[in-house]
Enzyme design. Structure first.
Site, mmCIF file in Angstrom:
data_model
loop_
_atom_site.group_PDB
_atom_site.id
_atom_site.type_symbol
_atom_site.label_atom_id
_atom_site.label_comp_id
_atom_site.label_asym_id
_atom_site.label_seq_id
_atom_site.Cartn_x
_atom_site.Cartn_y
_atom_site.Cartn_z
ATOM 1 N N HIS A 1 -37.335 5.744 32.381
ATOM 2 C CA HIS A 1 -38.777 5.681 32.124
ATOM 3 C C HIS A 1 -39.079 4.560 31.142
ATOM 4 C CE1 HIS A 1 -37.364 8.102 28.750
ATOM 5 N NE2 HIS A 1 -38.558 8.135 28.196
ATOM 6 N N HIS B 1 -40.528 4.383 28.134
ATOM 7 C CA HIS B 1 -40.580 4.464 26.675
ATOM 8 C C HIS B 1 -39.540 3.477 26.127
ATOM 9 C CE1 HIS B 1 -42.569 8.699 26.601
ATOM 10 N NE2 HIS B 1 -43.460 7.737 26.552
ATOM 11 N N ASP C 1 -37.386 3.282 23.796
ATOM 12 C CA ASP C 1 -35.992 3.614 23.454
ATOM 13 C C ASP C 1 -35.109 3.735 24.696
ATOM 14 O OD1 ASP C 1 -37.486 5.913 24.036
ATOM 15 O OD2 ASP C 1 -36.256 7.228 22.793
ATOM 16 N N HIS C 2 -35.679 3.486 25.876
ATOM 17 C CA HIS C 2 -34.880 3.536 27.113
ATOM 18 C C HIS C 2 -34.831 2.195 27.852
ATOM 19 C CE1 HIS C 2 -34.236 7.972 27.170
ATOM 20 N NE2 HIS C 2 -35.204 7.855 26.279
ATOM 21 N N HIS D 1 -41.912 14.516 31.801
ATOM 22 C CA HIS D 1 -42.000 13.855 30.497
ATOM 23 C C HIS D 1 -43.424 13.334 30.326
ATOM 24 C CE1 HIS D 1 -40.318 12.253 26.913
ATOM 25 N NE2 HIS D 1 -40.266 10.995 27.292
ATOM 26 N N HIS E 1 -29.569 12.414 23.257
ATOM 27 C CA HIS E 1 -30.969 12.122 22.935
ATOM 28 C C HIS E 1 -31.446 12.961 21.751
ATOM 29 C CE1 HIS E 1 -35.325 11.317 23.489
ATOM 30 N NE2 HIS E 1 -34.868 10.169 23.939
HETATM 31 ZN ZN LIG Z 1 -39.262 9.250 26.392
#
Ligand SMILES: [Zn+2]
Length: 302
Positions: free
Chosen positions: A60, A62, A64-65, A140, A268
């Site tokens: 996804h 976001h 941090d990914h 999410h 995570h």
């Molecule tokens: Zn996320």
């Protein structure tokens, strides 16, 4: 099958911890799963050959990914990569990456191919003779997929003394390996199971991050060898999980139990916690076979 955790914390990179990225080695493929900031440094630290990465799977959008992706794509260009790079990702990422390359007037000299995902149903997104990759639709705050990596069942093994004894022509060996009964030279039908043994066992790996507790993924990940499931929170912060659409360690364990997986890896983690062992203890009240992801840790599943 081998899994290398490059980063397994949520939110921001810190001195000693990295956001999400991992490399799965399965049947000679090196699949990069998520690409948080700092991923290329961790790839180097873990001595993973850049050239062997041909497919990147982004769960996804976001930061941090995927904040490490544009840097990695750019480094591949500086290293004069020529081989194709496939990015499997939510719709929108192509626009982000193209915009950055356009403003820098720095286009890749290798084919960069985006496979943008929009479906809310599990779909087959990669396949060759030996491996399949399916999406796992997650719950999410933005559109998110997990990924299921599955080895395909190989051929059966010939038991040569039995094959010769049964007087079967060599032309039928491949049919036997594929699990068909065949006629022998005397016109007698031979049961393939009597002259072959079962194929090598297959491995499977499911990556589920980020997601709120979602029982409907259970049929998709049923009986996998290894499940990586996010566990952002401990029980004391369980009230934050539905709001932020993350899971607790116990919820991850509940999914692992219902899916009858062989092993659960937690990750995570929220960066608010110092003692990660608490995640394992809480999960093990529900499901025993739990391991903790840790940056730089390798799991071998052979
Ligand atoms: Zn996320």
């Amino acid at each position: 099958m081998k899994l290398t955790i490059l980063g397994c914390f949520s939110a921001t990179p810190r001195k000693d911890t990295n956001p999400t990225a991992q490399v799965l080695e399965i049947n000679n493929h090196l699949f990069l799963i998520d690409c948080g900031e700092g991923t290329q440094v961790e790839l180097r630290r873990n001595k993973i050959k850049f050239a062997r990465i041909k497919h990147i799977f982004i769960s996804h959008l976001h930061g941090d990914h995927f904040f490490g992706l544009v840097g990695l794509i750019s480094t591949f260009r500086l290293l004069t990569r020529e081989t194709e790079l496939h990015i499997h990702c939510p719709k929108g990422l192509k626009e982000v990456i193209i915009m950055q390359m356009k403003l820098a007037d720095s286009w890749t000299n290798y084919p960069l191919i985006f496979h943008e995902l929009t479906s809310d149903d599990s779909e087959l997104i990669f396949e060759d003779e030996k491996v399949e990759v399916w999406t796992i639709p997650l719950d999410h705050r933005v559109y998110t997929n997990g990924f299921l990596f599955k080895e395909k069942e190989g051929e059966r093994h010939l038991n040569m003394p039995a094959v010769i004894e049964a007087n079967i022509d060599i032309a039928y060996y491949n049919k036997l390996k594929q699990g068909h009964d065949v006629l022998n030279n005397d016109g007698v039908l031979i049961d393939h199971k009597k002259v072959t043994s079962a194929p090598n066992p297959t491995k499977s790996y499911a990556f589920c991050s980020d997601t709120a507790y979602k029982e409907s993924i259970v049929p998709i990940i049923k009986d996998v060898d290894v499940l990586y499931h996010e566990s952002t929170f401990l029980d004391k912060h369980a009230h934050l999980a539905p709001k932020t659409k993350h899971s607790t360690a116990k919820e991850a364990a509940q999914i692992a139990k219902m899916a009858n997986v062989k092993m659960l890896i937690l990750g995570h983690y929220s960066t608010r916690y110092d003692d990660l062992n608490q995640f394992k203890l809480e999960a093990q009240t529900i499901f025993k076979a739990v391991k903790l992801a840790k940056d730089g840790k390798q799991f071998n599943f052979d």
